[in-house]
Enzyme design. Structure first.
Site, PDB file in Angstrom:
ATOM      1  N   CYS A 120       0.841  -1.202   0.000  1.00  0.00           N
ATOM      2  CA  CYS A 120       0.000   0.000   0.000  1.00  0.00           C
ATOM      3  C   CYS A 120       0.876   1.253   0.000  1.00  0.00           C
ATOM      4  O   CYS A 120       0.679   2.172  -0.802  1.00  0.00           O
ATOM      5  CB  CYS A 120      -0.926  -0.037   1.214  1.00  0.00           C
ATOM      6  SG  CYS A 120      -2.168   1.269   1.264  1.00  0.00           S
ATOM      7  N   CYS A 121       1.881   1.285   0.877  1.00  0.00           N
ATOM      8  CA  CYS A 121       2.790   2.441   0.918  1.00  0.00           C
ATOM      9  C   CYS A 121       3.578   2.575  -0.390  1.00  0.00           C
ATOM     10  O   CYS A 121       3.833   3.694  -0.848  1.00  0.00           O
ATOM     11  CB  CYS A 121       3.775   2.314   2.080  1.00  0.00           C
ATOM     12  SG  CYS A 121       3.144   2.787   3.698  1.00  0.00           S
ATOM     13  N   CYS A 203      -1.200   8.385   7.592  1.00  0.00           N
ATOM     14  CA  CYS A 203      -2.536   8.030   7.097  1.00  0.00           C
ATOM     15  C   CYS A 203      -3.420   7.570   8.263  1.00  0.00           C
ATOM     16  O   CYS A 203      -2.941   6.881   9.180  1.00  0.00           O
ATOM     17  CB  CYS A 203      -2.433   6.895   6.089  1.00  0.00           C
ATOM     18  SG  CYS A 203      -1.583   7.345   4.573  1.00  0.00           S
ATOM     19  N   CYS A 206      -3.495   3.949   9.676  1.00  0.00           N
ATOM     20  CA  CYS A 206      -2.211   3.428  10.166  1.00  0.00           C
ATOM     21  C   CYS A 206      -1.606   4.316  11.250  1.00  0.00           C
ATOM     22  O   CYS A 206      -0.407   4.224  11.523  1.00  0.00           O
ATOM     23  CB  CYS A 206      -1.220   3.308   9.008  1.00  0.00           C
ATOM     24  SG  CYS A 206      -1.813   2.263   7.679  1.00  0.00           S
ATOM     25  N   CYS A 229       7.624   4.006   5.883  1.00  0.00           N
ATOM     26  CA  CYS A 229       6.764   3.758   4.719  1.00  0.00           C
ATOM     27  C   CYS A 229       7.549   3.277   3.496  1.00  0.00           C
ATOM     28  O   CYS A 229       6.967   2.774   2.543  1.00  0.00           O
ATOM     29  CB  CYS A 229       5.986   5.019   4.356  1.00  0.00           C
ATOM     30  SG  CYS A 229       7.053   6.389   3.879  1.00  0.00           S
TER      31      CYS A 229
HETATM   32  S1  SF4 Z   1       0.445   4.595   5.702  1.00  0.00           S
HETATM   33 FE1  SF4 Z   1      -1.137   2.979   5.606  1.00  0.00          FE
HETATM   34  S2  SF4 Z   1      -2.829   3.801   4.344  1.00  0.00           S
HETATM   35 FE2  SF4 Z   1      -1.008   5.136   4.062  1.00  0.00          FE
HETATM   36  S3  SF4 Z   1      -0.070   4.354   2.222  1.00  0.00           S
HETATM   37 FE3  SF4 Z   1       0.955   3.328   3.948  1.00  0.00          FE
HETATM   38  S4  SF4 Z   1      -0.202   1.408   4.346  1.00  0.00           S
HETATM   39 FE4  SF4 Z   1      -1.439   2.732   2.963  1.00  0.00          FE
END
Ligand code: SF4
Length: 233
Positions: A120-121, A203, A206, A229
């Site tokens: 996701c990151c 985010c 998280c 991240c």
């Molecule tokens: S901090 Fe969490 S929601 Fe944001 S990009 Fe990374 S995994 Fe995704």
């Protein structure tokens, strides 16, 4: 201003500046960056606070401030970004991922951040930043050595081998108290969540509030075995 824009020249420049500027103040480091790179450097900001953007705008008024809008931010973070653009002498540039949250959910399933936060990151932060930095020779971060053990060795100037850019961390030697003092002295904008129990703001899915005695970044990816991240690794 330097004409050294090749990878080898930038690497050599970063290595010597990292040595020469270790004891320099944040303002001196940013003045060096402005003199060396002119408009070919930018500040990256998570909009946790505008300290580095404020310092950089004094060295180079109108400097680009790059913000990654992952689609998962707290409303307070977006509000901080808008306030920074409205009141500071900076040019805020908002980068977005290739996929919207809805598109990512459709392709990878909902709540990827719970199942594979690294992926996701990588899609929502690292890839947009890599693309967004292409037009610059150097970028400025707000990393500090006292934030966490993984950041304890942060150099004030280094070469970012992955991106082929000079990476500048002018407040690397600052403490949390230094930040708070600068904010108070200059009336710098901060994310309201810092007054609401959060030590570091990322985010929403998280990020949690801090418990007593925790490091400022302990509320990020709590319980998921993840501390960064991927932007800084
Ligand atoms: S901090 Fe969490 S929601 Fe944001 S990009 Fe990374 S995994 Fe995704």
């Amino acid at each position: 201003m330097t004409t050294a824009t090749g990878t080898d020249a930038l690497r050599a420049l970063a290595l010597s500046a990292g040595r020469d500027l270790e004891e320099a103040s944040a303002s001196e480091i940013l003045s060096w960056a402005a003199e060396t790179f002119g408009g070919r450097f930018c500040v990256t900001s998570s909009m946790e606070d505008a300290v580095v953007a404020h310092l950089a705008s004094r060295a180079l008024p109108g400097i680009d401030v790059v913000f990654l809008d992952t689609g998962y931010h707290f409303p307070e973070t977006i509000g901080t970004r808008d306030a920074v653009q409205a009141v500071m002498d900076v040019n805020v540039i908002t980068l977005t991922p290739r996929l919207s949250v809805a598109e990512q959910d459709a392709e990878y399933g909902p709540r990827l951040h719970d199942r594979d936060p690294d992926l996701c990151c990588a899609m929502r932060k690292v890839a947009p930043l890599d693309a967004g930095l292409e037009g610059y020779d150097a970028w400025v971060t707000g990393l500090r050595r006292d934030e966490s053990p993984t950041r304890a060795g942060t150099p004030v100037v280094a070469f970012d081998e992955k991106r082929g850019k000079v990476k500048i961390s002018p407040i690397a030697r600052w403490t949390q108290e230094d930040v708070e003092q600068y904010v108070a002295e200059h009336g710098v904008l901060t994310n309201p969540l810092l007054m609401d129990g959060y030590g570091s703001v990322g985010c929403a899915p998280c990020t949690r509030r801090l418990l007593a005695g925790e490091d400022t970044r302990a509320g990020r990816w709590s319980g998921r075995g993840k501390t960064e991240c991927g932007i800084h690794t």
